[in-house]
Design an enzyme around this catalytic site. Sequence first.
Site, mmCIF file in Angstrom:
data_model
loop_
_atom_site.group_PDB
_atom_site.id
_atom_site.type_symbol
_atom_site.label_atom_id
_atom_site.label_comp_id
_atom_site.label_asym_id
_atom_site.label_seq_id
_atom_site.Cartn_x
_atom_site.Cartn_y
_atom_site.Cartn_z
ATOM 1 N N LYS B 76 0.926 -1.559 0.112
ATOM 2 C CA LYS B 76 -0.262 0.226 0.046
ATOM 3 C C LYS B 76 0.970 1.111 0.292
ATOM 4 O O LYS B 76 2.120 1.273 1.048
ATOM 5 C CB LYS B 76 -1.146 -0.126 1.026
ATOM 6 C CG LYS B 76 -2.030 0.657 1.449
ATOM 7 C CD LYS B 76 -2.880 0.800 2.414
ATOM 8 C CE LYS B 76 -4.060 2.283 2.657
ATOM 9 N NZ LYS B 76 -5.195 2.040 3.759
ATOM 10 N N SER B 151 -10.196 1.654 2.902
ATOM 11 C CA SER B 151 -8.745 3.147 2.656
ATOM 12 C C SER B 151 -7.774 2.026 1.479
ATOM 13 O O SER B 151 -7.159 2.419 0.495
ATOM 14 C CB SER B 151 -8.200 3.598 2.849
ATOM 15 O OG SER B 151 -7.498 3.532 4.399
ATOM 16 N N SER B 175 -9.958 -0.560 7.277
ATOM 17 C CA SER B 175 -9.633 -0.272 5.360
ATOM 18 C C SER B 175 -8.833 -1.820 5.049
ATOM 19 O O SER B 175 -8.338 -1.712 4.040
ATOM 20 C CB SER B 175 -8.766 1.220 5.791
ATOM 21 O OG SER B 175 -9.154 1.403 5.622
#
Lengths: 95, 483, 484
Positions: B76, B151, B175
């Site tokens: 990420k 997210s 997330s």
Amino acid sequence: MSLDRSDVERIAHLARLQINDQDIPAYAENLSSILHLFDQMQSIDTTGVEPLAHPLDAVQRLRADVVTESNQRELLQRNAPATENGLFLVPKVIE
Amino acid sequence: MFDLTLAELAKGLQKREFSSAELTQAYLNRIHDKDSLYNSYISVCDEQALQQAAAADARIAQGDAGPFTGLPIAHKDLFCTKGIKTSCGSRMLDNFISPYDATLVSRFNEAGAVTLGKTNMDEFAMGSSTENSYYGPSRNPWDTERVPGGSSGGSAVAVSARLAPATTGSDTGGSIRQPAALCGITGIKPTYGRVSRYGMVAYASSLDQAGPMTRTAEDAAMMLQVMAGADPLDSTCAEQPVPDYMAGLNTPLAGLKIGLPKEFFAEELDPAIAEQVQNAIREYEKLGASVQEISLPNTRLSIPAYYILAPAEASSNLSRFDGVRYGYRCTDPKDLEDLYKRSRGEGFGSEVQRRILVGTYALSEGYYDAYYRKAQQIRRLIQQDYINALQQVDVIMGPTTPHPAFRIGEKSNDPVSMYMEDIFTLSLNLAGLPGMSIPCGQTAGLPVGLQIIGNYFAEAKLLNVAHQFQLATDWHKQTPAGI
Amino acid sequence: MEWETVIGLEIHAQLSTNTKIFSGASTAFGAEPNTQACAVDLALPGTLPVFNENALRMAVMFGLAVNAEIGKRSVFDRKNYFYPDLPKGYQTTQLAEPIVGPGYIDIELDDGTTRRVRIHHAHLEEDAGKSLHEDFHGMSGIDLNRAGTPLVEIVSEPDMRTAKEASAYARKIHAIITTLGICDGNMAEGSMRCDCNVSVRPKGQEALGTRTELKNINSFRFIERAIETEVARQIDLIEDGGRVIQETRLYDPERNETRSMRSKEEANDYRYFPCPDLLPVIIDDTYIEQIRAELPELPDARKARFVSEFGLSEYDAAVLSAYHAQADYFEQVTRVAGDAKQAANWVMGELAKNLNQKDLDIKESPVSADQLGGLIARIKDDTITGKIAKQVFEIMWAEGGSADEIIEAKGLRQVTDTGAIEAIVDQVITECTTQVDQYKAAEPDKRGKMLGFFMGQIMKASQGKANPGQVQGLLKQKLDALCD
């Protein structure tokens, strides 16, 4: 609790955020609806409840007072928008 | 090759069925070929990935390889990667080349992993749809008109669309679990402090936790084995020893006590999701588990508590983005205040600004007790709910999300309705407990996630419970059409 | 109207740790800009603080030295504001649960009385960087080497009533932190910084007047002058019908005036909250008692010992114990010389005079304690006279060398050979016939006073080297013989 234009301006100044004038009403509305969400907490009796800052009941670990970092100025300043003589440059600081 | 799990790829590498360079090149080709459809990557690191792959192949040839050597993954884009752009999905850091590696990244590098690239995300991890990315929304492989969740949306999409065998994510309010559920993959948010936060750009420090996003629980165990453990650079990282996560996977579930919180099956839950989750529970009963209803009475308060605490911490954590030492700087600032206000006003997107404003307000003079302190008290009540429940049962199960993936743009203008999507995930971050989402069914062609919650540091148990389900079912093997 | 001044001090002391409070970067003074600012100090995204054990230990030492309660649980908070020398956009500090709770110290005033000043608390925090205002095409330069240096901020109660009390308090804090070795106390380099909260009120009034905060005070002398100046300003203002406004004011030593710092006047809302990147610091009695056991002798105890062990006056003991380097120096001189009173006289007299002239700290003295002790020992054993000793000291100061080397090289040894002294006495008596006649003519009880003239002549003739005791004995004997 509802926020008006001056509230949004005050908070935006504290947070150093430039908000376009025409966006302020939308922010005021958004923020008010979020604050409204918070109101449901107020009816809960939390007398005597210890605030929880960290989920684990852990204590601060200590670091030995030994220098572990060497000069990395050149590397660390590669991302800097403006430097001169090893200093970070900013618009004049008035004291 | 793209259908092989991490565990299977590891075996292939060990048996020299293919090299890491071949595997890496194949994935890079696939990313360049297909990702324009999904937008799951912000950066693809061809050159570095191939160098890492070559080094891994050399280690394998020398017989010096570990279980992770040569396996390609993606991070990420909020994990700092030395020499690689680390943007956090923000214009603010669009030009930021990290001069250091996050602890988690170093651990994967030392284990011999190959970094394919950096995945898309909601800006500064604030969002539940990956629509808040400066680089545009990621698309759900099950329906590209729908969001992948967020997210860590890019990480979920990359695994779901077979653009990476596994990825890292971060979970502050759901997330990892929520996009895992919406994209039909496996994700685990470990106990707060299980994985070092050093080098993970902070959203809300007391809630943030990194974890793996994979196809299977077994792969998640492999990933977590590399990620977990104490870090002298993170004061909040736990010192508890890390168990062998693979070793416990095959423990039978006979006698497992499962609690179903009645608050998780309330009216906001889509009945189709409820049905899939109930089916999964029945599967567990077949595996020998017993089920009982429990109560987590303060669940609904997790939304206000979270949306005070997380923005408050964020408002402070994001103050360092001021256009002075790195990151976006506005052009021709006329004075210091102008530098701050325009750099931040232009560098941050609207959801980030909204949360900074909310957090600033909640901490400001005269409101601290009513908001921040009250939210911390509620946080304790929520934690106590879980502690009580976990004295009665081994694990808690329920839906990960109240609805399947929604359409891109559907909730963009209504932050509160977007926040409500996190109703089942937020409370875990507040309590600091580990939680997992695994695919457990589908509704109208969209995946449904089962959330499994355990006690502090019970990751091995969660992985075991998830793995046993995956041995008995094949929801985790479902692939979106056109992949 | 008679006015009463009320003063409280906030003293920031930089702790003498090797590294920053939350990072492993060096704290050494004077490095090239930003060469001692690591990723954590620059607040790079993703970086986190880890607390320095030595900063904790030093803060506890301070707490114990000022009779304070030690916080067994202390918590770091964030104080949020934007400033270019503050990389994170917040300062990590302690607000509600500081490491050092209420305590006190006693200060000695010039009239010999003591006054107790209560300490409200002392907390740990991180220092900011520096803004350099040389012109970079209309820009300022930011150096973050100092950012993250550990500070202990010592907050007094408003217990002081005069500028002199305030400076005595600051000196005492200085003596304590330097004795503990937790701060080098260098005010010019900013290692110890002092902010003074000053207000006035009509004598007898209970309620406090509106206070102003004086910043930028970098010497004890300026503490007094800044407060006196500000008090006069406030009284003039009120007596002219004006009102004091609560504000921060800068002391300008060159003009001896205070002026408003308008740029800092903006109403601040620091949005304090507990730092989520740091956990509560928990210490136990064992830890505290171990530190207590290792505390060095503190200025008050040392002063008492100087009186009891060395027989010094209260005044001398107070002066010598006020600065640990001076007290150490004095004790070493005493050890070598074997005479505390002489040692005290020399350290507070000749040595202090010379140091002041050259503006030197006693640690920079060209004459070491061993050298000075050696010199005093030679006075004590009659090798040299006190007068010659000053000469030896000057040579020592300018050129170095031990007392023995100088005495030998310059031939300054005291003459104790009776024959040699007798010869000089005889010579002077022969030459000064007028004075000898006067001596003879004087009443016997007046003669003693007249010896001084002869002594002076003899010492001069011997170039100061004749043993004055021997000279006096012989002289009296010979003159009295002439009278018989």
